[in-house]
Design a protein around this motif. Structure first.
Motif, short mmCIF file in Angstrom:
data_model
loop_
_atom_site.label_atom_id
_atom_site.label_comp_id
_atom_site.label_asym_id
_atom_site.label_seq_id
_atom_site.Cartn_x
_atom_site.Cartn_y
_atom_site.Cartn_z
N GLU B 451 0.84 -1.21 0.00
CA GLU B 451 0.00 0.00 0.00
C GLU B 451 0.88 1.26 0.00
O GLU B 451 0.60 2.22 -0.72
N ALA B 452 1.94 1.22 0.79
CA ALA B 452 2.83 2.38 0.87
C ALA B 452 3.46 2.68 -0.49
O ALA B 452 3.56 3.84 -0.90
N ILE B 453 3.87 1.64 -1.19
CA ILE B 453 4.50 1.85 -2.51
C ILE B 453 3.48 2.40 -3.51
O ILE B 453 3.79 3.30 -4.29
N GLU B 454 2.28 1.89 -3.46
CA GLU B 454 1.23 2.43 -4.34
C GLU B 454 0.94 3.91 -4.04
O GLU B 454 0.84 4.74 -4.94
N ILE B 455 0.81 4.22 -2.75
CA ILE B 455 0.55 5.62 -2.39
C ILE B 455 1.74 6.50 -2.77
O ILE B 455 1.57 7.62 -3.27
N GLY B 456 2.94 6.00 -2.57
CA GLY B 456 4.14 6.76 -2.96
C GLY B 456 4.10 7.12 -4.44
O GLY B 456 4.43 8.25 -4.83
N TYR B 457 3.69 6.17 -5.25
CA TYR B 457 3.57 6.42 -6.69
C TYR B 457 2.52 7.49 -6.97
O TYR B 457 2.73 8.40 -7.78
#
Lengths: 470, 470, 470
Positions: B451-457
């Protein structure tokens, strides 16, 4: 698909020293009973003790924290089944609504709603996967099955949640029928009312006149004067107190307080009875009634709560279509130093009076509220409220308040919720955040671990019982 | 002398768990193209594509963040070569100025300017030592050599910086000549204008009358009435949109919005044409024009940005000697709940309208802006702006905003800079701060790493493209 | 019973990287002499050099930070021996009072008072156990014994505390007799006065008229006009400067500044002499006198401090019974951008003028004060003040201020205390908090360790000496 596994140390700082202390402190508070001194759960659910109808009506429809966020992303309230005021048709298929919710569940990442829901789904209902568009109906069905089983009846959940006492919020003219039914039902769950007179003290409310008429009916005599109005309110307080109430609640726009002369207030009251209130009347009458309520509290001992500073129904279109409490109340900037001066000067040194103040304007924490609560014996600080009832919000509250007001001028946690099944999730989060804050103080050698554990106990259980006289 | 070695994990929390996650998230965003939807780079530099003249004129002279700090320590703007308004002589030796800058470079320790400069010197220009009084001229010479080489020409830097799109900010009456030249030059760098009407909507501006005349010239007919004025503005918006603009920008003193009757606004407009505007006229006309601009945006789809709350040219002496934008604009306290009410009630539920709000008053983040953006579908929150575009500032922004508005009611990063070579430094810092914030949520088990990587993107790339329609 | 063992790394972040750097930075500042440029210690104690009477009168009675907290928990000021204004009897048994203090010592957990007291008891007086109800009298006796010994005489403590210079705060009409006695005593402790004219510039003060009469006596001629008043003040400033003063202090309600015409101010002054001041007079005269004081400072070089924004004596009952400075002063919200505009425009660019601004409203740090101090050469930011002089308060100050104003527009630490023995505790805490802040910047690779150590030295010692011209 990520499997739910709520980490035992969730919400604690990752630093190992802090985490160890936080875990130790939390372990000493997590099993304590829940004391819920302020909230909006409907007492009818415990009087009836019927099964909740379905997951959509249990989780989504009553919770404006949830549909507010969906609405902000362009999803219409009609499609979410929010009942319209004028009876205009809205979506009625609970599964269709649930699917929209599931597809957009990622919007709650990083929000308190997200972590409360995770807790409710996983810890209360035993769901093993995080909700998303693929598993939406599967999870819906699982939830429905649970809801239908006896152990998920409201009273059984109340017991399972280990709730020692739950306060509702009730209009002054309410007969408290459901409270009576609960009392005489043989069930031993303790549910008490709270005296909320807003619609009778706010002259601009469109409920004022109808409620004044009803107040007269309860009182057995038409309310034709300010004097009778006050007598009737005093009688209602007595009734609420007999029914177990220990507190009053005041959701005013501004915390401005000012006592008016008897002649002046009678004039204002008479204009109101004629429907001729001016804006100035509205403002002064509320200010005066806060003084009157403080006077009554100093006499009958009911704890007085003020929840000020919300611009209600900011979005007129949503209000007209769907009514109040639809996620469009927006906070405004606040002053307490000037506004509360008259009230605190008259009653703030009175040992029989307790005033609990809440805020939605965090700039007032260190500037006004902690200094006021750190001086006046009658005044205490309510916990981080509404938008601020969150991990970062509660952390900032402690950081901004403690150094001036200490821990003992605060009053523990309020869940303040309409969403009954979120209660254990909210209390658990609060206990974790406080444990983590205390752990940081311990790790920095500001307090020691035995002091931290004692304070943790106070924040989770003792202070709320003591301050709210529960 | 400390050797520059910008640490690969710089600006991340030192806790190993957080750092590991931050590094992982940052590694997934660091190579993404730069989308710069709002800023003040002069398009002429790309039209001309001439070498920058020298290090002093490249780094110091256009950057009021830098000479503001030097001025605060008693260094005169004359000695820094800031051009005077009246042509009074100022220092012209770029090396002499550079030496003052170098001697005082330590003043930027702990400031965003300091870390941006470190990036620019080391990562863009390959400088190996931190600037100080001893190496001032040596580094000056190294920078000059680089500046003179083809790879440091503006267009080559633009490509090297991996900028996908860059928006400038342009007066409504600008012919966008440089934008046209860029378009027809054969170079494929994408540079778009932004429609900024401030000098035509602020009746107190000394540019209002001259610009109204120019607006009439563009329109092909003298602006003699409010109606013609509105038609001319609509035509200019159309032209800007054809030239690639997707947004408008409004640098108002207050975000007060109020629609006036046609008669009332025509009266105000006629007084303005005669040079007879009152203070009240100025205030009401701006409030009304924000409503008009919202109406036009809801029709033509240009995204509307409001940057309010700066008291421009607070230091009259500096303004008179050196003009605007010289580091003496000072923020004021803000209200959005009342001021935006009329605009949001009329256009905030409109799916064709997008409003992006910025603030310099952090007390409004949790109190007003996150609740508003967390409700109104049209409203989004701009990133931490100006003085708040910093490590702590961006961190507080996320902490104060996310729990109420979530991530998806924010719009990624704006560099908002005049300093072209600082663009990659600013985006890199923003991506690092967001990665670190997401890493903390991950380490606390609030979200998981995927989830963090998706939000970072989303924060680094997707949300800005989507919201600004780029 | 927990044994006192003040941890050597107390108040530092538990993260090992941060802690190591914090310890290194703190070790480089902890032995530096104390420079105390602003405070309220009574110079008489050094002139007399008598032993302090007893622990209760040394620690509790003069410290409104302490009895404020006890009062907030319902303990009467009478029972704490706080002297009444009208001579009404209060508790006089110091041991009885001490026992109440000891029983409630846990209230200070998590507050700066708590950590200062821990330092004073343990590090200054060698107490080995934390105070509580059981050991109250034992510790009282230990403290009394120490107090009676020569090494705890005020001058010996001053030397032991390694105080290089201590400024008091003195009314304009004070003869500075104790300062003279100290100077001629042969003792080499350096104690200087500070010029505080509040009771002579605030027309609403009930001391204004008596003090104007006394000012005339000092001046050798009755104050019959504004002109003579100004001359007399200038003469007093000269006298204070000769006595070692390097600064003035202004405890105004609002920092509003505005210069009046000579005729206007003379009119206001004449009304004041007749006792006919209006509210508007009071406001304008204070605003004008801030301008006059800035003018004088720009001539005589005395550094000007403004401490605004406290609503004094908010609790009328406590004020009437016990007088001023009894813990019931409550901050209000502030504006500096508008209020200081006239003063900063006239004197803010003047190299001979220094203005140090304090605030109790943290929302002004990043919004107004850091931008102002980061631009105007004359203006510097005072440290976190009063309720904000705390671990979290000082940390927020650095986080909110540094990125815009840098370190070099701040002025080191003020202890601002009446409680002499708390001085080393307060400076130690400040040095630890700054060391920890710098350690975090170092651990995040924002600055390097040698820069951190240099800045630590500036914050602990150099900046205060330089800015206050000590």
């Amino acid at each position: 698909m990520p499997v739910y596994s709520l980490h035992k140390d969730r919400f604690f700082d990752p630093d190992p020293t802090v985490r160890k202390f936080a875990s130790e402190i939390y372990n000493s508070t997590k099993e304590l009973p829940i004391v819920s001194p302020h909230g909006h759960v409907d007492p009818k659910i415990f009087a009836d003790n019927h099964p909740f109808p379905n997951p959509t009506e249990l989780f989504l429809i009553p919770d404006h924290y949830l549909f507010r966020m969906l609405y902000s992303q362009g999803i219409s309230l009609e499609s979410l089944g929010i009942p319209s005021v004028n009876g205009k048709k809205v979506e009625t298929d609970p599964q269709k609504i649930w699917k929209i919710f599931a597809e957009n569940y990622y919007l709650f990442n990083g929000t308190p709603s997200g972590v409360w829901l995770d807790y409710e789904f996983n810890q209360v209902f035993g769901i093993k996967e995080k909700l998303n568009s693929n598993n939406a109906i599967k999870i819906y069905d699982e939830l429905q099955e649970k809801i239908n089983s006896p152990e998920f009846l409201p009273r059984n959940l109340f017991d399972k949640f280990n709730i020692e006492i739950l306060a509702t919020t009730d209009c002054v003219i309410d007969d408290l029928t459901f409270h009576k039914e609960i009392k005489t039902s043989g069930w031993n769950g303790k549910i008490v009312p709270c005296f909320r007179p807003d619609s009778l003290t706010d002259l601009s409310s469109n409920m004022w006149m109808p409620n004044i008429i009803k107040l007269g009916e309860k009182f057995g005599s038409e309310i034709t004067s300010y004097k009778k109005y006050i007598q009737a309110l005093e009688e209602r307080r007595k009734f609420f107190k007999e029914m177990g109430a220990t507190s009053t609640d005041h959701g005013v726009f501004s915390p401005f307080t000012q006592e008016l002369s008897y002649n002046k207030v009678e004039e204002i009251f008479q204009r109101a009875l004629k429907g001729d209130s001016t804006q100035e009347d509205v403002k002064l009458f509320t200010a005066h009634m806060l003084m009157e309520m403080a006077r009554m509290s100093s006499e009958d001992g009911l704890v007085m709560q003020i929840h000020p500073g919300s611009y209600r129904n900011h979005n007129q279109i949503v209000f007209e279509k769907f009514g109040a409490d639809k996620g469009c109340d927006i906070p405004i900037k606040m002053d307490f130093t000037f506004n509360l001066k008259e009230l605190l000067n008259k009653y703030g040194n009175n040992p029989n009076y307790t005033l609990i103040i809440f805020t939605l304007d965090e700039s007032t924490y260190s500037r006004e509220l902690a200094p006021l609560a750190g001086h006046y014996p009658a005044m205490k600080l309510g916990p981080a409220w509404w938008f601020l009832d969150s991990i970062e919000g509660m952390t900032r509250y402690r950081e901004l308040v403690t150094e001036t007001a200490g821990f003992y001028n605060t009053v523990g946690f309020n869940d303040d919720t309409r969403a009954f099944v979120s209660i254990p999730a909210r209390h658990d989060l609060s206990r974790r955040v406080d444990a983590n804050y205390l752990a940081k103080l311990t790790a920095k050698h500001i307090i020691n671990i035995s002091e931290a554990i004692e304070i943790g106990y106070q924040l989770a259980y003792e202070l709320v019982k003591k301050t709210y006289k529960l």
